[in-house]
Design a protein around this motif. Structure first.
Motif, PDB file in Angstrom:
ATOM      1  N   ASP A  30     -80.095  34.286 -21.529  1.00 42.72           N
ATOM      2  CA  ASP A  30     -78.927  35.101 -21.851  1.00 42.72           C
ATOM      3  C   ASP A  30     -78.209  35.638 -20.615  1.00 42.72           C
ATOM      4  OD1 ASP A  30     -80.680  37.061 -20.977  1.00 42.72           O
ATOM      5  OD2 ASP A  30     -80.533  38.299 -22.789  1.00 42.72           O
ATOM      6  N   GLY A  31     -78.666  35.239 -19.418  1.00 33.08           N
ATOM      7  CA  GLY A  31     -78.024  35.649 -18.180  1.00 33.08           C
ATOM      8  C   GLY A  31     -78.586  36.908 -17.545  1.00 33.08           C
ATOM      9  N   ALA A  32     -79.525  37.579 -18.217  1.00 33.14           N
ATOM     10  CA  ALA A  32     -80.121  38.790 -17.652  1.00 33.14           C
ATOM     11  C   ALA A  32     -80.999  38.430 -16.455  1.00 33.14           C
ATOM     12  CB  ALA A  32     -80.937  39.535 -18.699  1.00 33.14           C
ATOM     13  N   TRP A 124     -85.166  43.550 -17.470  1.00 27.49           N
ATOM     14  CA  TRP A 124     -84.107  42.538 -17.447  1.00 27.49           C
ATOM     15  C   TRP A 124     -82.785  43.273 -17.466  1.00 27.49           C
ATOM     16  CZ3 TRP A 124     -85.405  37.689 -16.468  1.00 27.49           C
ATOM     17  CH2 TRP A 124     -86.699  37.273 -16.744  1.00 27.49           C
ATOM     18  N   HIS A 126     -78.550  42.842 -17.479  1.00 28.71           N
ATOM     19  CA  HIS A 126     -77.373  41.979 -17.600  1.00 28.71           C
ATOM     20  C   HIS A 126     -76.418  42.281 -16.441  1.00 28.71           C
ATOM     21  CE1 HIS A 126     -78.200  40.042 -21.428  1.00 28.71           C
ATOM     22  NE2 HIS A 126     -78.816  41.167 -21.735  1.00 28.71           N
ATOM     23  N   ARG A 128     -73.391  42.852 -16.194  1.00 26.01           N
ATOM     24  CA  ARG A 128     -72.428  43.927 -16.454  1.00 26.01           C
ATOM     25  C   ARG A 128     -73.036  45.317 -16.225  1.00 26.01           C
ATOM     26  NH1 ARG A 128     -73.998  41.893 -21.404  1.00 26.01           N
ATOM     27  NH2 ARG A 128     -75.164  43.369 -22.677  1.00 26.01           N
TER      28      ARG A 128
END
Length: 155
Positions: A30-32, A124, A126, A128
């Protein structure tokens, strides 16, 4: 042992050692990104540490990741080599290093985030949410290189 990091600071002490170390930037599907909060500085960082004799830089990165975070990860690529002369790390025992880090990219294959004697937080994050964390500029630069796609980095 306490640790003080200097970044392009003319008042930084002169380094007396250069020791190879490896980091692992682990990214979930998920990009984390996996980060640990270092007990010695209180800052969030990529897992990593000093390479042992008899292991490769990639083996070091994977070992340090599991030891410091509880996450078992597979190395999938090279982010870069980071050894800017202005990044000096002073330890309370008198060692003063010029940082030398080979940073790899990886993916998780097992384990669970676990705190330990080196990290009092593992999580984890993200992309953002990175700005809300206290992350040393050297780690921010490495994460930034990954997020921008500007790698492999050689400095």
């Amino acid at each position: 042992m306490t640790r003080t990091e200097y970044w392009n600071d003319p008042k930084a002490p002169k380094p007396n050692t250069l020791i190879p170390a490896s980091n692992l930037l682990v990214v979930r599907e998920d990009g984390a990104i996996l980060l640990q909060r270092r007990r010695d500085t209180g800052q969030w960082a990529l897992p990593g540490g000093v390479q042992d004799i008899g292991e490769s830089p990639a083996q070091c990165a994977a070992r340090e990741c599991e030891e410091e975070t509880g996450i078992i990860a597979e190395v999938t690529g090279l982010l870069g080599v980071y050894s800017p002369p202005g990044h000096v790390v002073a330890y309370s025992d008198g060692e003063i290093r010029q940082a030398y880090e080979v940073t790899f990219i990886g993916k998780p294959v097992g384990g669970e985030p676990t705190i330990n004697d080196e990290a009092d937080g593992v999580r984890w994050v993200h992309p953002r949410d990175l700005d809300a964390l206290d992350i040393h500029i050297s780690m921010r630069n490495q994460i930034g290189d990954y997020l921008s796609g500007e790698y492999p980095h050689m400095e």
